[in-house]
Design a protein around this motif. Structure first.
Motif, PDB file in Angstrom:
ATOM      1  N   LYS A 348      -4.833  -5.211 -10.774  1.00  0.00           N
ATOM      2  CA  LYS A 348      -4.194  -3.909 -11.010  1.00  0.00           C
ATOM      3  C   LYS A 348      -4.163  -3.013  -9.779  1.00  0.00           C
ATOM      4  O   LYS A 348      -3.325  -2.123  -9.681  1.00  0.00           O
ATOM      5  CB  LYS A 348      -4.907  -3.185 -12.152  1.00  0.00           C
ATOM      6  N   ASP A 349      -5.071  -3.239  -8.840  1.00  0.00           N
ATOM      7  CA  ASP A 349      -5.134  -2.366  -7.671  1.00  0.00           C
ATOM      8  C   ASP A 349      -4.295  -2.866  -6.498  1.00  0.00           C
ATOM      9  O   ASP A 349      -4.260  -2.236  -5.439  1.00  0.00           O
ATOM     10  CB  ASP A 349      -6.596  -2.211  -7.206  1.00  0.00           C
ATOM     11  N   TYR A 350      -3.605  -3.991  -6.701  1.00  0.00           N
ATOM     12  CA  TYR A 350      -2.827  -4.553  -5.602  1.00  0.00           C
ATOM     13  C   TYR A 350      -1.577  -3.719  -5.342  1.00  0.00           C
ATOM     14  O   TYR A 350      -0.830  -3.371  -6.266  1.00  0.00           O
ATOM     15  CB  TYR A 350      -2.427  -5.993  -5.909  1.00  0.00           C
ATOM     16  N   THR A 351      -1.346  -3.406  -4.068  1.00  0.00           N
ATOM     17  CA  THR A 351      -0.135  -2.698  -3.653  1.00  0.00           C
ATOM     18  C   THR A 351       0.916  -3.714  -3.241  1.00  0.00           C
ATOM     19  O   THR A 351       0.691  -4.507  -2.318  1.00  0.00           O
ATOM     20  CB  THR A 351      -0.423  -1.747  -2.474  1.00  0.00           C
ATOM     21  N   VAL A 352       2.039  -3.708  -3.921  1.00  0.00           N
ATOM     22  CA  VAL A 352       3.091  -4.690  -3.677  1.00  0.00           C
ATOM     23  C   VAL A 352       3.656  -4.524  -2.269  1.00  0.00           C
ATOM     24  O   VAL A 352       3.896  -3.409  -1.799  1.00  0.00           O
ATOM     25  CB  VAL A 352       4.216  -4.541  -4.719  1.00  0.00           C
ATOM     26  N   GLN A 353       3.868  -5.653  -1.603  1.00  0.00           N
ATOM     27  CA  GLN A 353       4.406  -5.664  -0.242  1.00  0.00           C
ATOM     28  C   GLN A 353       5.873  -6.119  -0.248  1.00  0.00           C
ATOM     29  O   GLN A 353       6.296  -6.874  -1.133  1.00  0.00           O
ATOM     30  CB  GLN A 353       3.593  -6.604   0.649  1.00  0.00           C
TER      31      GLN A 353
END
Length: 364
Positions: A348-353
């Motif tokens: 959930k904490d992943y920032t999409v690249q």
């Protein structure tokens, strides 16, 4: 999700020619006299992204669905539009809901094309348009205040908060400044955004130049770049874009651009500038049924990115199987990337690249 742009400018600066070229249609009449565009024209085009087609080829996807970009072209705006001059002001409402404004500025000399003010002066042209947008916003704000004042007397808290923001906007506009310069508390930023004011929107300045000046620009484009942020300036020859729009194959387009010394089409320049200006990026969902591109705001977390596809994906988000587009291509697909240990499980904490290829796991 893509983004949409309203195209503004004085008459005869090349707005409709550019609109026709960028949308590869003849929907907007282009003629050498003011106000030839008497109805707002809307064009919707696919955002070119070679990555998507390469990914789709590897996955043998049956359908390819790119991000779409929408252009809204309105009649040329002239000085005094806010007081009823010309036709442009009549259609400004059509671009209030757009994400950004493309301001087309004439930066070419041609005695055969009439300039509405009698001379080519891009800085003056910019001032005219910006003033008319500001006056249109001022009129809009002035019209809303009395109704909100009445609601405030009835102890409407929401109306009171909106009125507070409106009064701040009014003071800034009266000083001749854009509404984008208004500063409000974080909890009230949504109020300012929902006002849909023209002078809060980011602007891409498109300098329309002669064909032989499309690579290096000219004295006029230099003046425009000095006046505004150069990162928001795109130099395009609408005449060249019109010719590119007639080619049937991509090979023909690339060869034509190569001969002219241009790295890409004007459309690609506008899209890249728009993405940078709005802070957008693209991620992909790839499979045998379809390969699809999705645009999101930079900094978006994985659950919110999943929600762009469907709200259930965000509500029941578990994780996202993720691999970069380059590794997907380099290793020949999803399974090969997994075998090489390149597929990641992001939470959930992943920032999409930008360029992520994602498969969302969810449970509702």
């Amino acid at each position: 999700m893509g983004f949409n742009c309203g195209i503004v400018g004085l008459p005869n600066v090349g707005k409709s020619t550019l609109f026709n070229a960028l949308t590869a249609t003849a929907a907007a009449e282009s003629a050498n006299y003011p106000f030839c565009t008497i109805e707002p024209n809307v064009g919707r085009i696919a955002v070119p992204d070679e990555r998507l087609y390469k990914l789709a080829e590897i996955a043998s996807s049956k359908a390819i669905i790119p991000v779409h970009l929408e252009f809204v072209d309105i009649a040329g705006i002239v000085k005094g539009a806010s007081k009823g001059e010309g036709l442009g002001n009549k259609f400004l409402a059509n671009i209030r809901e757009t994400d950004a404004i493309i301001h087309v500025v004439r930066c070419f000399d041609d005695d055969d094309v009439v300039h509405v003010t009698g001379k080519v002066d891009p800085l003056s042209d910019i001032d005219v348009i910006e003033t008319e947008l500001l006056l249109a916003d001022l009129e809009s704000v002035e019209g809303r205040i009395p109704a909100l004042e009445k609601k405030c007397k009835a102890a409407d808290k929401c109306a009171a908060e909106t009125l507070d923001v409106l009064r701040k906007v009014y003071d800034v506009l009266k000083d001749g400044k854009a509404a984008s310069e208004v500063r409000v508390s974080p909890e009230k930023t949504h109020i300012l955004r929902n006002l849909q004011l023209l002078t809060t929107k980011p602007v891409i300045y498109v300098c329309n130049v002669a064909e032989d000046e499309s690579v290096g620009g000219n004295k006029y484009t230099e003046l425009v770049s000095e006046k505004v942020s150069s990162s928001n300036v795109v130099v395009i020859s609408a005449a060249i874009e019109s010719e590119i729009a007639t080619f049937d194959s991509e090979d023909e387009k690339h060869e034509f651009l190569r001969e002219l010394g241009l790295p890409c089409t004007g459309l690609s320049k506008v899209i890249r500038s728009g993405y940078d200006l709005l802070g957008l990026l693209t991620y992909f969902t790839i499979g045998p049924k379809e390969a699809r591109a999705w645009s999101i705001n930079a900094g978006t977390k994985a659950p919110a990115a999943a929600g762009v596809i469907h709200t259930d994906f965000e509500k029941g988000f578990i994780c996202a199987e993720t691999v970069s587009w380059r590794e997907y291509i380099d290793y020949g697909g999803e399974q090969a990337a997994k075998q090489r240990g390149k597929m990641r499980l992001e939470g959930k904490d992943y920032t999409v690249q930008d360029g992520d290829v994602m498969h969302f796991r969810f449970n509702v």
